[in-house]
Motif scaffolding. Sequence first.
Motif, PDB file in Angstrom:
ATOM      1  N   ILE A 196      20.222  61.651  25.939  1.00  0.00           N
ATOM      2  CA  ILE A 196      20.616  60.286  26.185  1.00  0.00           C
ATOM      3  C   ILE A 196      20.134  59.795  27.495  1.00  0.00           C
ATOM      4  O   ILE A 196      19.378  58.603  27.520  1.00  0.00           O
ATOM      5  CB  ILE A 196      22.154  60.032  25.988  1.00  0.00           C
ATOM      6  CG1 ILE A 196      22.202  60.115  24.566  1.00  0.00           C
ATOM      7  CG2 ILE A 196      22.512  58.954  26.681  1.00  0.00           C
ATOM      8  CD1 ILE A 196      24.126  60.410  24.456  1.00  0.00           C
ATOM      9  N   GLU A 197      20.428  60.553  28.441  1.00  0.00           N
ATOM     10  CA  GLU A 197      19.732  60.429  29.821  1.00  0.00           C
ATOM     11  C   GLU A 197      18.103  59.988  29.705  1.00  0.00           C
ATOM     12  O   GLU A 197      17.723  59.000  30.394  1.00  0.00           O
ATOM     13  CB  GLU A 197      20.029  61.184  30.834  1.00  0.00           C
ATOM     14  CG  GLU A 197      19.491  61.158  32.271  1.00  0.00           C
ATOM     15  CD  GLU A 197      19.468  62.234  33.209  1.00  0.00           C
ATOM     16  OE1 GLU A 197      18.450  62.881  33.663  1.00  0.00           O
ATOM     17  OE2 GLU A 197      20.809  62.760  33.430  1.00  0.00           O
TER      18      GLU A 197
ATOM     19  N   LEU B 184      17.486  56.673  28.285  1.00  0.00           N
ATOM     20  CA  LEU B 184      18.061  55.474  29.098  1.00  0.00           C
ATOM     21  C   LEU B 184      17.062  55.307  30.399  1.00  0.00           C
ATOM     22  O   LEU B 184      17.152  54.265  31.139  1.00  0.00           O
ATOM     23  CB  LEU B 184      19.360  55.838  29.368  1.00  0.00           C
ATOM     24  CG  LEU B 184      20.443  55.577  28.341  1.00  0.00           C
ATOM     25  CD1 LEU B 184      21.869  56.187  28.726  1.00  0.00           C
ATOM     26  CD2 LEU B 184      20.540  54.033  27.961  1.00  0.00           C
ATOM     27  N   THR B 185      16.501  56.308  30.689  1.00  0.00           N
ATOM     28  CA  THR B 185      15.736  56.301  32.035  1.00  0.00           C
ATOM     29  C   THR B 185      14.235  56.380  31.897  1.00  0.00           C
ATOM     30  O   THR B 185      13.373  56.617  32.790  1.00  0.00           O
ATOM     31  CB  THR B 185      16.223  57.408  33.217  1.00  0.00           C
ATOM     32  OG1 THR B 185      15.957  58.873  32.399  1.00  0.00           O
ATOM     33  CG2 THR B 185      17.744  57.429  33.444  1.00  0.00           C
TER      34      THR B 185
ATOM     35  N   GLY C 130      13.288  57.215  22.497  1.00  0.00           N
ATOM     36  CA  GLY C 130      14.588  56.430  21.983  1.00  0.00           C
ATOM     37  C   GLY C 130      14.939  57.017  20.643  1.00  0.00           C
ATOM     38  O   GLY C 130      15.612  56.444  19.766  1.00  0.00           O
TER      39      GLY C 130
ATOM     40  N   ALA D 267      23.400  54.280  22.676  1.00  0.00           N
ATOM     41  CA  ALA D 267      23.453  54.523  24.271  1.00  0.00           C
ATOM     42  C   ALA D 267      22.260  53.219  24.442  1.00  0.00           C
ATOM     43  O   ALA D 267      22.616  52.612  25.423  1.00  0.00           O
ATOM     44  CB  ALA D 267      22.789  55.787  24.806  1.00  0.00           C
ATOM     45  N   LEU D 268      21.352  53.369  23.865  1.00  0.00           N
ATOM     46  CA  LEU D 268      20.210  52.127  24.338  1.00  0.00           C
ATOM     47  C   LEU D 268      20.601  50.777  23.744  1.00  0.00           C
ATOM     48  O   LEU D 268      20.370  49.903  24.483  1.00  0.00           O
ATOM     49  CB  LEU D 268      19.102  52.491  23.484  1.00  0.00           C
ATOM     50  CG  LEU D 268      18.169  53.735  23.908  1.00  0.00           C
ATOM     51  CD1 LEU D 268      17.141  54.076  23.025  1.00  0.00           C
ATOM     52  CD2 LEU D 268      17.974  53.617  25.340  1.00  0.00           C
ATOM     53  N   LYS D 269      21.671  50.703  22.608  1.00  0.00           N
ATOM     54  CA  LYS D 269      22.170  49.336  22.320  1.00  0.00           C
ATOM     55  C   LYS D 269      23.736  49.456  21.861  1.00  0.00           C
ATOM     56  O   LYS D 269      23.869  49.553  20.851  1.00  0.00           O
ATOM     57  CB  LYS D 269      21.064  48.669  21.107  1.00  0.00           C
ATOM     58  CG  LYS D 269      21.505  47.287  21.084  1.00  0.00           C
ATOM     59  CD  LYS D 269      20.532  46.519  20.186  1.00  0.00           C
ATOM     60  CE  LYS D 269      20.955  45.250  20.067  1.00  0.00           C
ATOM     61  NZ  LYS D 269      19.977  44.458  19.228  1.00  0.00           N
TER      62      LYS D 269
ATOM     63  N   ALA E  77      26.062  55.665  28.885  1.00  0.00           N
ATOM     64  CA  ALA E  77      25.064  54.318  28.780  1.00  0.00           C
ATOM     65  C   ALA E  77      25.235  53.470  29.708  1.00  0.00           C
ATOM     66  O   ALA E  77      24.601  52.876  30.573  1.00  0.00           O
ATOM     67  CB  ALA E  77      24.895  53.565  27.491  1.00  0.00           C
TER      68      ALA E  77
ATOM     69  N   TYR F 205      24.501  54.485  33.387  1.00  0.00           N
ATOM     70  CA  TYR F 205      23.221  54.340  33.870  1.00  0.00           C
ATOM     71  C   TYR F 205      22.929  52.934  33.957  1.00  0.00           C
ATOM     72  O   TYR F 205      22.013  52.834  34.929  1.00  0.00           O
ATOM     73  CB  TYR F 205      22.244  55.012  32.649  1.00  0.00           C
ATOM     74  CG  TYR F 205      22.216  56.554  32.864  1.00  0.00           C
ATOM     75  CD1 TYR F 205      21.267  57.165  33.745  1.00  0.00           C
ATOM     76  CD2 TYR F 205      23.160  57.401  31.955  1.00  0.00           C
ATOM     77  CE1 TYR F 205      21.376  58.351  33.900  1.00  0.00           C
ATOM     78  CE2 TYR F 205      23.175  58.736  32.294  1.00  0.00           C
ATOM     79  CZ  TYR F 205      22.189  59.266  33.241  1.00  0.00           C
ATOM     80  OH  TYR F 205      22.194  60.633  33.164  1.00  0.00           O
ATOM     81  N   VAL F 206      23.258  52.048  33.138  1.00  0.00           N
ATOM     82  CA  VAL F 206      23.058  50.659  33.502  1.00  0.00           C
ATOM     83  C   VAL F 206      23.323  50.415  34.908  1.00  0.00           C
ATOM     84  O   VAL F 206      22.866  49.625  35.773  1.00  0.00           O
ATOM     85  CB  VAL F 206      23.494  49.826  32.320  1.00  0.00           C
ATOM     86  CG1 VAL F 206      23.608  48.099  32.663  1.00  0.00           C
ATOM     87  CG2 VAL F 206      23.022  50.068  31.177  1.00  0.00           C
TER      88      VAL F 206
ATOM     89  N   SER G  38      21.255  51.826  37.795  1.00  0.00           N
ATOM     90  CA  SER G  38      19.937  51.004  37.708  1.00  0.00           C
ATOM     91  C   SER G  38      20.246  49.701  38.343  1.00  0.00           C
ATOM     92  O   SER G  38      19.513  49.146  39.196  1.00  0.00           O
ATOM     93  CB  SER G  38      19.712  50.696  36.133  1.00  0.00           C
ATOM     94  OG  SER G  38      18.178  50.104  36.250  1.00  0.00           O
TER      95      SER G  38
END
Length: 105
Positions: A14-15, A18-19, A51, A65-67, A93, A96-97, A100
């Motif tokens: 997942i990381e 996300l990154t 993804g 996690a992405l959406k 998720a 990480y947002v 960021s």
Amino acid sequence: MAGFNLDARARLSIELALTAGRGDPIFARQQEIDAKAVDIAGAEVDMARKGSSFDFRLSKSIGLALKPDAGHRERAMKAGIDARACADIERLAASYVSRSLSRSA
């Protein structure tokens, strides 16, 4: 069907997703080292950064996690990921947002 486990491999996958767009080669290299330590193959790293995953449930968790929305949560739950794991994925998720956003400020 066994339940989904948000273990170190899943968290790292997942990381990676996300990154993926960070553009930091040192960070990317460290992720590759971390991936090797938890037996994630290079092709799996590449898939996560795009993804997705070769594993159906992990692919659904990456999608969530992405959406993190109701549609992705429903798809994850239909794939056998329980509500608690979905909430954990969404929290991961969000962390990480927020990291960021704090880096870009």
